[in-house]
Design a protein around this motif. Structure first.
Motif, PDB file in Angstrom:
ATOM      1  N   VAL A  19      61.232  81.982 -26.855  1.00 37.59           N
ATOM      2  CA  VAL A  19      60.178  81.754 -25.865  1.00 37.59           C
ATOM      3  C   VAL A  19      60.278  82.823 -24.787  1.00 37.59           C
ATOM      4  O   VAL A  19      61.373  83.289 -24.447  1.00 37.59           O
ATOM      5  N   VAL A  68      52.243  91.001 -20.682  1.00 38.28           N
ATOM      6  CA  VAL A  68      52.200  89.545 -20.883  1.00 38.28           C
ATOM      7  C   VAL A  68      51.896  89.234 -22.352  1.00 38.28           C
ATOM      8  O   VAL A  68      52.528  88.370 -22.973  1.00 38.28           O
ATOM      9  N   LEU A  69      50.931  89.941 -22.919  1.00 40.57           N
ATOM     10  CA  LEU A  69      50.586  89.732 -24.330  1.00 40.57           C
ATOM     11  C   LEU A  69      51.731  90.164 -25.238  1.00 40.57           C
ATOM     12  O   LEU A  69      52.011  89.517 -26.259  1.00 40.57           O
ATOM     13  N   THR A 122      57.991  83.896 -21.060  1.00 37.67           N
ATOM     14  CA  THR A 122      56.903  83.465 -20.186  1.00 37.67           C
ATOM     15  C   THR A 122      56.858  84.297 -18.910  1.00 37.67           C
ATOM     16  O   THR A 122      57.878  84.425 -18.215  1.00 37.67           O
ATOM     17  N   SER A 154      62.827  84.240 -20.213  1.00 33.41           N
ATOM     18  CA  SER A 154      62.950  84.268 -21.673  1.00 33.41           C
ATOM     19  C   SER A 154      64.203  83.535 -22.117  1.00 33.41           C
ATOM     20  O   SER A 154      65.242  83.596 -21.450  1.00 33.41           O
ATOM     21  N   ALA A 197      54.880  90.015 -24.532  1.00 38.12           N
ATOM     22  CA  ALA A 197      55.911  88.989 -24.443  1.00 38.12           C
ATOM     23  C   ALA A 197      55.636  87.849 -25.422  1.00 38.12           C
ATOM     24  O   ALA A 197      56.546  87.351 -26.092  1.00 38.12           O
ATOM     25  N   ARG A 198      54.384  87.462 -25.508  1.00 38.55           N
ATOM     26  CA  ARG A 198      54.025  86.392 -26.442  1.00 38.55           C
ATOM     27  C   ARG A 198      54.286  86.833 -27.886  1.00 38.55           C
ATOM     28  O   ARG A 198      54.824  86.061 -28.695  1.00 38.55           O
ATOM     29  N   ARG A 199      53.933  88.072 -28.213  1.00 37.73           N
ATOM     30  CA  ARG A 199      54.135  88.568 -29.571  1.00 37.73           C
ATOM     31  C   ARG A 199      55.623  88.638 -29.923  1.00 37.73           C
ATOM     32  O   ARG A 199      56.041  88.194 -31.001  1.00 37.73           O
ATOM     33  N   GLU A 200      56.424  89.205 -29.025  1.00 35.47           N
ATOM     34  CA  GLU A 200      57.847  89.356 -29.296  1.00 35.47           C
ATOM     35  C   GLU A 200      58.529  88.003 -29.467  1.00 35.47           C
ATOM     36  O   GLU A 200      59.379  87.819 -30.347  1.00 35.47           O
ATOM     37  N   ALA A 201      58.169  87.050 -28.624  1.00 31.51           N
ATOM     38  CA  ALA A 201      58.782  85.719 -28.708  1.00 31.51           C
ATOM     39  C   ALA A 201      58.389  85.018 -30.006  1.00 31.51           C
ATOM     40  O   ALA A 201      59.223  84.390 -30.667  1.00 31.51           O
ATOM     41  N   ALA A 202      57.125  85.124 -30.383  1.00 31.31           N
ATOM     42  CA  ALA A 202      56.655  84.474 -31.608  1.00 31.31           C
ATOM     43  C   ALA A 202      57.349  85.053 -32.838  1.00 31.31           C
ATOM     44  O   ALA A 202      57.722  84.315 -33.772  1.00 31.31           O
TER      45      ALA A 202
END
Length: 421
Positions: free
Chosen positions: A271, A258-259, A273, A297, A261-266
């Motif tokens: 996005v 989950v973490l 989720t 995504s 995913a946030r890093r890759e999207a940023a």
């Protein structure tokens, strides 16, 4: 309906409800008393109430009402078989605890726009239709836009029949329980061939219009997007007696993913989720044997989306290996980038700017829609109505009444221009 939202008079002198009256009628349907959000899932009681409301609105206006083979509802002004029809509408179902505007605003605005055009004395050269597509959100069976996908042939009968909800109820069984024939579903090219243009009005799911100060915008494209299921399999054990070093806990790998995913999207400007999770055996005092998480995504282009999802999966496998976890990744659905018909999009801009000379903003969106599904078969376009907070899929979703009425007026102008040329 007049431009101020007041009711108008329909065929045979019957009064038709105003935008505000229609909105108030729909507001309580499927609304959960605790969350304040909506649970209008496909082929449930709340869905049936919404469908009954749609039929009532069609009949109040003297429109020819029908339900197609896939359960989508249609209300026709003019001969449905004449061809080159101008169609508008959206959907009435919701995500779990969703907001009031996503979907219903487009349907209510469609009826209100027709009322406004009748008030203007508009005479149409083409058939006009309003549609409510079934199961757009995919909240019950896990696949978005089921009604429009079936119609466009993007979902086969066999695939549809395999869809099940969280209770194990299949789509055919749910349709049959609601009084519809599941054996009739399938591609409907003849219906699509009758349509010359489809225009969907929708509340904006973002803040672009709020930031620009515009009430209404035109969609340029829908970002490519998909849903992936990550199955992390470990070993169930006692939460109180199993040493940390002896555990094969899939929740750790899931949490780290989950973490990631946030890093890759940023990093990619996209996005990603993880919004849904299933745990087995799901006991407070038990280490899970299985953690199943669903990734959503979206990105502005295919290359970026591939990079993001690939990076998330790579990280997930590294975390799983480190904890002795088995991992399966399954892509459950995918929609490539959708460029709305450029000629139709440009025509919408011309129609909305012809009396004012103003340029209507054109913006992309990361949300999927029935218009996107149909774009591969017929010319489609979308109008967005300003959302002051940008919040969507939440009870906090909102739009000001004046902006909604501006959307009705814009849709009426578009329909008038398209159906008289």
């Amino acid at each position: 309906m007049r431009a101020d939202g007041a009711p108008s008079v329909g065929p045979a002198g019957h009064r038709t409800p105003s935008f505000q009256e229609m909105w108030r009628e729909l507001l309580p349907v499927g609304r959960h008393p605790d969350s304040g959000g909506y649970r209008r899932y496909a082929w449930t009681g709340a869905d049936a109430e919404c469908r009954a409301w749609f039929k009532e609105q069609a009949e109040a206006r003297g429109l020819a009402y029908e339900v197609d083979r896939n359960g989508n509802q249609w209300a026709w002004l003019g001969d449905p078989t004449a061809g080159d029809a101008v169609v508008t509408g959206s959907h009435l179902d919701s995500v779990p605890d969703g907001g009031a505007f996503d979907g219903p605003l487009g349907v209510v605005s469609s009826f209100a726009a027709l009322d406004e055009l009748r008030g203007r004395g508009t005479r149409f050269d083409k058939p006009l239709a309003i549609v409510n597509f079934g199961d757009e959100e995919g909240a019950r069976f896990g696949l978005a836009c089921v009604g429009s996908r079936l119609t466009a042939g993007q979902l086969t009968v066999e695939q549809a029949h395999r869809l099940t909800d969280a209770d194990g109820v299949t789509l055919p069984r749910a349709m049959e329980a609601a009084g519809y024939d599941p054996d009739a579903i399938g591609a409907d090219p003849e219906r699509l061939a009758r349509i010359g243009a489809f225009v969907e009005l929708h509340v904006e799911q973002g803040r672009a219009l709020d930031l620009s100060g515009d009430r209404v915008g035109i969609a340029s494209a829908i970002w490519p997007h998909g849903r992936w299921r990550f199955d992390f399999r470990g070993e169930a054990n006692h939460a109180g007696t199993t040493r940390l070093v002896d555990r094969r806990d899939p929740m750790l790998s899931y949490a780290e993913t989950v973490l990631a995913a946030r890093r890759e999207a940023a990093l990619a400007g996209a996005v990603a989720t993880f919004g849904k999770i299933s745990v087995e055996p799901n006991g407070v005092n038990a280490i899970p044997s299985l953690v199943r998480g669903w990734l959503d995504s979206r990105a502005a282009d295919q290359g970026t989306l591939d990079t993001v999802v690939g990076g998330i999966e790579k990280a997930a496998r590294e975390y799983a290996d480190a904890h002795g976890i088995d991992l399966d990744v399954v892509r459950e659905s995918f929609t490539p980038v959708v460029e709305f018909d450029h000629a139709l999009r440009d025509e919408l801009g011309r129609l909305l700017g012809k009396d004012t000379g103003l340029t209507v903003p054109v913006l992309g969106t990361g949300a999927g829609h029935d218009a996107g599904i149909l774009s591969g078969s017929i010319p489609t376009a979308m109008l967005f109505v300003r959302n002051p907070t940008g919040v969507s899929h939440s009870p906090a979703e909102s739009a000001a009444e004046d902006d909604c009425l501006a959307g009705v007026h814009a849709l009426a102008d578009v329909l008038e221009g398209l159906a008289r040329t």
